[in-house]
Scaffold this motif. Structure first.
Motif, PDB file in Angstrom:
ATOM      1  N   LYS A 302      19.340  -4.155  26.319  1.00 39.49           N
ATOM      2  CA  LYS A 302      19.472  -5.352  27.144  1.00 39.49           C
ATOM      3  C   LYS A 302      20.257  -6.466  26.448  1.00 39.49           C
ATOM      4  N   ASN A 303      20.460  -6.332  25.137  1.00 39.49           N
ATOM      5  CA  ASN A 303      21.261  -7.311  24.413  1.00 39.49           C
ATOM      6  C   ASN A 303      22.754  -7.012  24.464  1.00 39.49           C
ATOM      7  N   THR A 304      23.108  -5.856  25.048  1.00 42.83           N
ATOM      8  CA  THR A 304      24.516  -5.510  25.235  1.00 42.83           C
ATOM      9  C   THR A 304      24.974  -6.115  26.550  1.00 42.83           C
ATOM     10  N   GLN A 305      25.602  -7.269  26.469  1.00 42.62           N
ATOM     11  CA  GLN A 305      25.874  -8.064  27.663  1.00 42.62           C
ATOM     12  C   GLN A 305      26.682  -7.325  28.714  1.00 42.62           C
ATOM     13  N   GLU A 306      27.609  -6.471  28.286  1.00 44.55           N
ATOM     14  CA  GLU A 306      28.485  -5.809  29.251  1.00 44.55           C
ATOM     15  C   GLU A 306      27.731  -4.928  30.242  1.00 44.55           C
ATOM     16  N   VAL A 307      26.582  -4.367  29.852  1.00 44.49           N
ATOM     17  CA  VAL A 307      25.885  -3.417  30.727  1.00 44.49           C
ATOM     18  C   VAL A 307      24.412  -3.765  30.936  1.00 44.49           C
ATOM     19  N   ALA A 308      23.974  -4.896  30.418  1.00 41.60           N
ATOM     20  CA  ALA A 308      22.539  -5.219  30.435  1.00 41.60           C
ATOM     21  C   ALA A 308      21.935  -5.168  31.833  1.00 41.60           C
ATOM     22  N   ARG A 309      22.634  -5.697  32.832  1.00 44.86           N
ATOM     23  CA  ARG A 309      22.052  -5.758  34.179  1.00 44.86           C
ATOM     24  C   ARG A 309      21.827  -4.380  34.793  1.00 44.86           C
ATOM     25  N   TYR A 310      22.592  -3.371  34.330  1.00 45.05           N
ATOM     26  CA  TYR A 310      22.425  -2.025  34.866  1.00 45.05           C
ATOM     27  C   TYR A 310      21.236  -1.295  34.247  1.00 45.05           C
ATOM     28  N   LEU A 311      20.707  -1.813  33.169  1.00 43.44           N
ATOM     29  CA  LEU A 311      19.639  -1.132  32.441  1.00 43.44           C
ATOM     30  C   LEU A 311      18.250  -1.517  32.919  1.00 43.44           C
ATOM     31  N   ARG A 312      18.171  -2.374  33.946  1.00 43.33           N
ATOM     32  CA  ARG A 312      16.861  -2.810  34.460  1.00 43.33           C
ATOM     33  C   ARG A 312      16.159  -1.667  35.204  1.00 43.33           C
ATOM     34  N   THR A 313      14.844  -1.680  35.140  1.00 42.18           N
ATOM     35  CA  THR A 313      14.059  -0.695  35.897  1.00 42.18           C
ATOM     36  C   THR A 313      13.734  -1.203  37.296  1.00 42.18           C
ATOM     37  N   SER A 314      13.935  -2.472  37.553  1.00 41.37           N
ATOM     38  CA  SER A 314      13.692  -3.077  38.868  1.00 41.37           C
ATOM     39  C   SER A 314      14.846  -4.021  39.179  1.00 41.37           C
ATOM     40  N   CYS A 315      15.300  -4.014  40.428  1.00 46.21           N
ATOM     41  CA  CYS A 315      16.387  -4.917  40.819  1.00 46.21           C
ATOM     42  C   CYS A 315      16.361  -5.116  42.322  1.00 46.21           C
ATOM     43  N   ILE A 317      17.850  -5.516  46.387  1.00 47.81           N
ATOM     44  CA  ILE A 317      18.361  -4.509  47.325  1.00 47.81           C
ATOM     45  C   ILE A 317      19.848  -4.252  47.129  1.00 47.81           C
ATOM     46  N   ILE A 318      20.607  -5.312  46.900  1.00 50.68           N
ATOM     47  CA  ILE A 318      22.062  -5.151  46.812  1.00 50.68           C
ATOM     48  C   ILE A 318      22.530  -4.915  45.373  1.00 50.68           C
ATOM     49  N   ASP A 319      21.601  -4.923  44.427  1.00 50.15           N
ATOM     50  CA  ASP A 319      21.974  -4.714  43.020  1.00 50.15           C
ATOM     51  C   ASP A 319      21.938  -3.228  42.668  1.00 50.15           C
ATOM     52  N   ILE A 320      22.605  -2.913  41.582  1.00 51.16           N
ATOM     53  CA  ILE A 320      22.583  -1.552  41.041  1.00 51.16           C
ATOM     54  C   ILE A 320      21.895  -1.589  39.685  1.00 51.16           C
ATOM     55  N   CYS A 321      20.891  -0.739  39.528  1.00 52.94           N
ATOM     56  CA  CYS A 321      20.205  -0.657  38.239  1.00 52.94           C
ATOM     57  C   CYS A 321      19.598   0.741  38.101  1.00 52.94           C
ATOM     58  N   MET A 322      19.092   1.051  36.912  1.00 50.67           N
ATOM     59  CA  MET A 322      18.534   2.376  36.648  1.00 50.67           C
ATOM     60  C   MET A 322      17.364   2.688  37.579  1.00 50.67           C
ATOM     61  N   GLY A 323      16.507   1.703  37.812  1.00 53.47           N
ATOM     62  CA  GLY A 323      15.308   1.924  38.626  1.00 53.47           C
ATOM     63  C   GLY A 323      15.609   2.339  40.044  1.00 53.47           C
ATOM     64  N   LYS A 324      16.760   1.948  40.561  1.00 55.03           N
ATOM     65  CA  LYS A 324      17.107   2.279  41.941  1.00 55.03           C
ATOM     66  C   LYS A 324      17.348   3.775  42.124  1.00 55.03           C
ATOM     67  N   PHE A 325      17.709   4.489  41.048  1.00 55.19           N
ATOM     68  CA  PHE A 325      17.995   5.918  41.149  1.00 55.19           C
ATOM     69  C   PHE A 325      16.843   6.786  40.636  1.00 55.19           C
ATOM     70  N   PHE A 326      15.871   6.171  39.959  1.00 55.32           N
ATOM     71  CA  PHE A 326      14.723   6.906  39.439  1.00 55.32           C
ATOM     72  C   PHE A 326      13.447   6.181  39.856  1.00 55.32           C
TER      73      PHE A 326
END
Length: 463
Positions: A302-315, A317-326
């Motif tokens: 989460k400290n890697t700014q370029e991809v931090a938002r994609y690494l969330r387990t919850s996000c 409706i219109i966002d893309i994150c890991m939790g949305k696919f698992f």
């Protein structure tokens, strides 16, 4: 082919190439010897005054005087550097000097008798000799012993054009005048013999001992080592002097056997002082040993700014994150982040083709709940295969790589949080490609150090 142009006192070409058993070839071009023809006086200035002349004995055999004379405590008091020139031949290197001068000081002692006064007499005093027009011609060849370089002196001559002798201290000046031609001859002979003797049996022996004592395993930091050996006797022509060797960079106590490859390519139309060819095997041995030593780890979190938002387990409706696919990940670990632990899955390797350096990395990416130090068991593993172009460049005394274009492909290894769907792989292709670029950059930005000796400096640019 892309070349890395370096300046060692002037300019050097380093070419990354295909080669045979050797992994490095270095060619000293004529410009290198032209430079040292100008700078060689520094070596001469340091070594010539160190010459120690032994005590010299000679018979006195003249019409009016018989006996013997000795010169002792001879030393070089003053020295003016001669002009020096290195020449290349098909048989080795020749070294010539002319001009220059030096003063020799010492003592003389004579035991003699005059033919018209047949009883022995003894005189002693000081001697001063001023030599000018020093001419030295010396040839040398190089060869390999125990995979290390050695030098052998061939022909050697040393003479002076002019020698002025002054002596004093005796009580019969006219007798001293009889000694001057003999002392002149003795000192000229001593200069010839001692200069070549020093070159052959002192300087070269010390130099060869130094070369033979050089370690074949050189530490370069962080428990990495350069291993080297010379593959064959050097080659000499009228244009260059070159040698081949086997050089590898490894971690710890590891070893690496270079692959058999093609011949070296041409040096190009405008060679600089030094041209060096480096095999891809050097980089591949470095990458292989780093992989086997478990050194190629890189954490994306989460400290890697370029991809931090994609690494969330919850996000949202219109966002893309890991939790949305698992869904299991979102349910078991809501409002958290996933750590991506990149490590090489197999030894990386580089390929050289049509002048392009291509790096191939296969990463295993383990999914952990953040922080990985607490959640050590991976939830899933993704395999990321990449192929990238690398542009080598020099900075200081290290060779670095600049990452160019990269292609990647993703595939699932295992997952405990649900299948990695094609939709997930497509959606996160860019995320993992960016993460892979960061991981590769972490490797190539560390650079490969170049061992530097004495006051040699290196600077360079891509050309």
């Amino acid at each position: 082919m892309r070349r890395l142009q370096i300046s060692i006192f002037s300019l050097v070409f380093i070419q990354f190439c295909y080669c045979h058993n050797s992994t490095i070839k270095a060619r000293l071009n004529k410009g290198f010897f032209d430079f040292f023809s100008k700078a060689g006086h520094k070596v001469v200035d340091e070594e010539i005054p160190k010459i120690v002349f032994p005590t010299i004995h000679a018979p006195i055999e003249a019409s009016v005087i018989q006996g013997n004379i000795s010169l002792q405590n001879l030393n070089i008091a003053k020295f003016k550097t001669p002009k020096i020139a290195f020449n290349l031949t098909d048989f080795g290197i020749s070294w010539k000097s002319h001009a220059g001068s030096f003063d020799i000081e010492g003592d003389w002692e004579a035991h003699y008798y005059l033919t018209f006064l047949p009883f022995w007499q003894k005189q002693h005093g000081w001697v001063n000799a001023i030599a000018s027009g020093i001419r030295v011609n010396l040839s040398a060849t190089a060869f390999v012993v125990d995979h290390k370089p050695q030098v052998k002196i061939g022909d050697c001559t040393a003479d002076v054009d002019n020698l002025k002798i002054r002596i004093g201290g005796g009580f019969l000046p006219f007798i001293e005048d009889l000694f001057i031609p003999l002392i002149n001859s003795i000192i000229k002979k001593a200069i010839h013999e001692q200069a070549c003797e020093t070159a052959k049996n002192v300087l070269i022996i010390e130099f060869n001992d130094f070369l033979h004592s050089l370690p074949s395993r050189v530490p370069i930091g962080n428990d990495f080592f350069i291993l080297y050996s010379f593959a064959s006797n050097p080659k000499s022509t009228s244009s260059y002097f070159e040698g081949e060797g086997i050089v590898n960079v490894v971690y710890g106590n590891m070893t690496c056997i270079p692959e058999r490859q093609k011949d070296w390519n041409d040096a190009g139309p405008n060679p600089r002082m030094v041209t060096a060819w480096l095999s891809e095997s050097i980089a591949n041995c470095l990458l292989m040993s780093a992989h086997k030593g478990n050194l190629t780890h890189f954490l994306i979190d989460k400290n890697t700014q370029e991809v931090a938002r994609y690494l969330r387990t919850s996000c949202g409706i219109i966002d893309i994150c890991m939790g949305k696919f698992f869904s299991q990940l979102k349910k078991m670990y809501p409002n958290q982040y996933v750590d991506l632990n990149f490590r090489t899955y197999s030894p990386p390797f580089m390929m050289l083709e049509n002048g392009t350096v291509t790096a191939n990395f296969t990463f295993a990416v383990d999914f952990h709940v953040n922080p990985m130090a607490k959640y050590k068991k991976p939830l899933a593993r993704l395999i990321v295969e990449t192929s990238s172009t690398i542009h080598p460049y020099l900075n200081g005394t290290r060779i670095y790589g600049e990452l160019g274009n990269m292609t990647s492909s993703l595939s699932e290894d295992f997952s405990t949080i649900g299948h990695m769907s094609s939709l997930f792989l497509k959606a996160f292709q860019e995320v993992f490609s960016l993460s892979a670029r960061l991981a590769i950059n972490a490797v190539i930005k560390k650079g490969l150090p170049i061992p530097i000796y004495d006051n040699v400096t290196i600077a360079g640019k891509i050309c």
